[in-house]
Write a protein that holds these residues in place. Sequence first.
Motif, PDB file in Angstrom:
ATOM      1  N   PRO A   1    -118.303 -36.760  10.244  1.00 50.30           N
ATOM      2  CA  PRO A   1    -117.613 -37.460  11.181  1.00 50.30           C
ATOM      3  C   PRO A   1    -118.340 -38.605  12.059  1.00 50.30           C
ATOM      4  O   PRO A   1    -119.678 -38.749  12.043  1.00 50.30           O
ATOM      5  CB  PRO A   1    -117.633 -36.416  12.526  1.00 50.30           C
ATOM      6  CG  PRO A   1    -118.579 -35.480  12.147  1.00 50.30           C
ATOM      7  CD  PRO A   1    -118.921 -35.457  10.922  1.00 50.30           C
TER       8      PRO A   1
ATOM      9  N   ARG B   1    -112.980 -47.195   8.499  1.00 54.29           N
ATOM     10  CA  ARG B   1    -112.603 -45.627   8.474  1.00 54.29           C
ATOM     11  C   ARG B   1    -110.928 -45.798   8.684  1.00 54.29           C
ATOM     12  O   ARG B   1    -110.256 -45.057   8.019  1.00 54.29           O
ATOM     13  CB  ARG B   1    -113.047 -44.987   9.843  1.00 54.29           C
ATOM     14  CG  ARG B   1    -112.378 -43.663  10.123  1.00 54.29           C
ATOM     15  CD  ARG B   1    -112.609 -43.056  11.440  1.00 54.29           C
ATOM     16  NE  ARG B   1    -111.936 -41.650  11.592  1.00 54.29           N
ATOM     17  CZ  ARG B   1    -111.062 -41.434  12.467  1.00 54.29           C
ATOM     18  NH1 ARG B   1    -110.635 -42.324  13.197  1.00 54.29           N
ATOM     19  NH2 ARG B   1    -110.355 -40.068  12.511  1.00 54.29           N
TER      20      ARG B   1
ATOM     21  N   ALA C   1    -110.196 -38.342   3.834  1.00 56.44           N
ATOM     22  CA  ALA C   1    -110.850 -37.583   5.030  1.00 56.44           C
ATOM     23  C   ALA C   1    -111.683 -38.217   5.626  1.00 56.44           C
ATOM     24  O   ALA C   1    -112.924 -38.024   5.248  1.00 56.44           O
ATOM     25  CB  ALA C   1    -110.826 -36.259   4.631  1.00 56.44           C
TER      26      ALA C   1
ATOM     27  N   PRO D   1    -113.364 -38.113   9.257  1.00 59.55           N
ATOM     28  CA  PRO D   1    -113.118 -37.632  10.723  1.00 59.55           C
ATOM     29  C   PRO D   1    -113.977 -38.395  11.676  1.00 59.55           C
ATOM     30  O   PRO D   1    -115.002 -38.910  11.398  1.00 59.55           O
ATOM     31  CB  PRO D   1    -113.623 -36.013  10.809  1.00 59.55           C
ATOM     32  CG  PRO D   1    -114.650 -36.022   9.560  1.00 59.55           C
ATOM     33  CD  PRO D   1    -114.063 -36.965   8.471  1.00 59.55           C
TER      34      PRO D   1
ATOM     35  N   GLU E   1    -111.488 -36.337  18.113  1.00 57.87           N
ATOM     36  CA  GLU E   1    -110.487 -36.130  17.570  1.00 57.87           C
ATOM     37  C   GLU E   1    -109.957 -34.677  17.654  1.00 57.87           C
ATOM     38  O   GLU E   1    -108.573 -34.492  17.383  1.00 57.87           O
ATOM     39  CB  GLU E   1    -110.021 -36.829  16.169  1.00 57.87           C
ATOM     40  CG  GLU E   1    -110.779 -35.887  15.224  1.00 57.87           C
ATOM     41  CD  GLU E   1    -110.567 -36.571  13.645  1.00 57.87           C
ATOM     42  OE1 GLU E   1    -110.093 -37.789  13.672  1.00 57.87           O
ATOM     43  OE2 GLU E   1    -111.269 -36.182  12.696  1.00 57.87           O
ATOM     44  N   LEU E   2    -110.594 -33.921  17.891  1.00 62.57           N
ATOM     45  CA  LEU E   2    -110.475 -32.251  18.071  1.00 62.57           C
ATOM     46  C   LEU E   2    -110.264 -32.105  19.473  1.00 62.57           C
ATOM     47  O   LEU E   2    -109.816 -30.776  19.880  1.00 62.57           O
ATOM     48  CB  LEU E   2    -111.254 -31.373  17.401  1.00 62.57           C
ATOM     49  CG  LEU E   2    -111.452 -31.671  15.888  1.00 62.57           C
ATOM     50  CD1 LEU E   2    -112.679 -30.698  15.280  1.00 62.57           C
ATOM     51  CD2 LEU E   2    -110.101 -31.232  15.030  1.00 62.57           C
TER      52      LEU E   2
ATOM     53  N   GLY F   1    -112.937 -27.006  12.333  1.00 66.20           N
ATOM     54  CA  GLY F   1    -113.356 -28.648  12.140  1.00 66.20           C
ATOM     55  C   GLY F   1    -114.826 -28.909  12.033  1.00 66.20           C
ATOM     56  O   GLY F   1    -115.433 -29.512  11.153  1.00 66.20           O
TER      57      GLY F   1
ATOM     58  N   TYR G   1    -119.113 -30.207  10.249  1.00 64.04           N
ATOM     59  CA  TYR G   1    -119.945 -31.249  10.792  1.00 64.04           C
ATOM     60  C   TYR G   1    -121.474 -30.990  10.697  1.00 64.04           C
ATOM     61  O   TYR G   1    -121.896 -29.915  10.942  1.00 64.04           O
ATOM     62  CB  TYR G   1    -119.461 -31.577  12.414  1.00 64.04           C
ATOM     63  CG  TYR G   1    -118.144 -31.983  12.432  1.00 64.04           C
ATOM     64  CD1 TYR G   1    -117.256 -32.191  11.422  1.00 64.04           C
ATOM     65  CD2 TYR G   1    -117.847 -32.618  13.915  1.00 64.04           C
ATOM     66  CE1 TYR G   1    -116.170 -32.676  11.794  1.00 64.04           C
ATOM     67  CE2 TYR G   1    -116.540 -33.081  14.026  1.00 64.04           C
ATOM     68  CZ  TYR G   1    -115.515 -33.083  13.045  1.00 64.04           C
ATOM     69  OH  TYR G   1    -114.350 -33.578  13.190  1.00 64.04           O
TER      70      TYR G   1
ATOM     71  N   GLU H   1    -118.912 -32.658  19.506  1.00 70.86           N
ATOM     72  CA  GLU H   1    -117.591 -32.616  19.470  1.00 70.86           C
ATOM     73  C   GLU H   1    -116.892 -31.317  20.369  1.00 70.86           C
ATOM     74  O   GLU H   1    -115.974 -31.589  21.080  1.00 70.86           O
ATOM     75  CB  GLU H   1    -116.846 -32.146  18.086  1.00 70.86           C
ATOM     76  CG  GLU H   1    -115.403 -32.030  17.694  1.00 70.86           C
ATOM     77  CD  GLU H   1    -114.565 -33.074  17.772  1.00 70.86           C
ATOM     78  OE1 GLU H   1    -113.853 -33.273  18.687  1.00 70.86           O
ATOM     79  OE2 GLU H   1    -114.834 -34.067  17.092  1.00 70.86           O
TER      80      GLU H   1
END
Length: 493
Positions: free
Chosen positions: A11, A292, A301, A303, A307-308, A319, A323, A331
């Motif tokens: 990410p 991105r 993909a 990430p 975004e979560l 998710g 990571y 996150e």
Amino acid sequence: MSADPHPTLPPVRLPSDAELARDALVAPLFARAVRLARWAGPDTRVDIGGELVAAQLPEAAAALGLDAAGEEGPMLASQAWRVAVDTGLVDVTEPEDGDEDGEEESGTAVPGEDLALVAGGAPGEVLALWLAALDTVLADAAVPDLDDLVDALDAGGEIDFDQLDWNPRREADFLDGILANLYLLTVTERGASDGPVPLPVLAASMVIPEDMSEPTDAVLEQVSDAMMRLDDQFRQLEPIGLVEFQPVDEALMAEAGDEEFAAGSVAGAADDEDVSRYGMVRLTPLGLYGIRARMLEAGVAAPAVGELADKGADALLDGVCGYPEGAAQAEIEQWLAGRELPVAVAELLAAARGADEGGPLRRLRCQQALAPAGPDAEPAVRAVLDDPELGGLARVWLSERGAADVPAPDGAMVFWLTVDTIAAQLAADGEAAELPLLMESLTAHHAGFFDQVWRVEHPATAYVLEAMGRMHPDKKAAKEARKAAFKARSRQS
């Protein structure tokens, strides 16, 4: 059980859209396009394709304050005008083929409706304009330079594409590949991080086969050619705000012949000796955003941290299992920031359950999420003390905080937690160097560990024991682990 659940791309951490939009507005090329869009009016004249007529280029350059730039001023104005047209900042009406006397007429141009978005649009609308500008600049960067085009002119003044050896799709794919590699080097926490990347490293990443231990002279020459292409292309990409670029030192090229330059560039990158003289490039935060966005559009993909934040706890844990630890923590912190802690902790614990392959790593990330939680989390944690999958995790959390009345775990829970912990570490980091020490520490506290652990009702028991058989630093313990793994496999079958 797979040992590597990570997605292709880690990410990326991006500033807010508002910060990125501000960066877009001050990118030199985009800012010039905006100024020319405001300059356009009734007297503006364009050719076929919407290009400014040659006679107006000096006036456009003057409007941009490029009077002192010499011959480069009209060229920069022409580039900015093309960006303004392609992004909709300017609306053009192209000329007719000609009047009855055979004289060509000029088209007209006026500020476009999208120009209002620059000052009054939302950050996302400004960024959409910038992305359109980026598409134009990338397309231009994939075109051979003027000298190559002149050399490829045939006797009739037409471009001989066979001599030029230029394939538009191939050139665009090469540049996309370079930018994708630069993106990956930037977002990989164990890689280049925020530091600039040497140009030879990028060129070699596209040219030298992975299975080639020692590049041949022919391959080194290809690396050198790729570097010079990239040197020209990054010079074009810097004004749109995509990269920060230090060009190849021209004195270095003059000092060395082609073969010496090619070999020296790769050796210099490897030895870190005067590597900056071979060129250095770094994606800006705006550049990371732009690459991105292009990846997402292509179905890759890619990430981004944050975004979560508005997803459920199950989506969060699933998710962040893919990571790196630092990005996972960032996150999780964003996810927790918008929630009441007791409710969030209960949701996380519920999402951590499961006998599926991803369960151990979900529980590890849940433990990571609970680590900074204060006393408000205790009721939700105590509620799972009797849960066969979460009871061990709960006891560890409570004991670390000196909580009273923490029931001691029975033997079955201790062994189950040991298997779950090692399975989670294998899923997170593979067979990392630190894992054998963890295995030794966990097994040293339990006499007859391998005589009992193969009976543990955990789906990863055999998988963990096989890993211990390979990795345990004590040879006798490793042999016992292999025997226990065989028993566990037989029991499962």
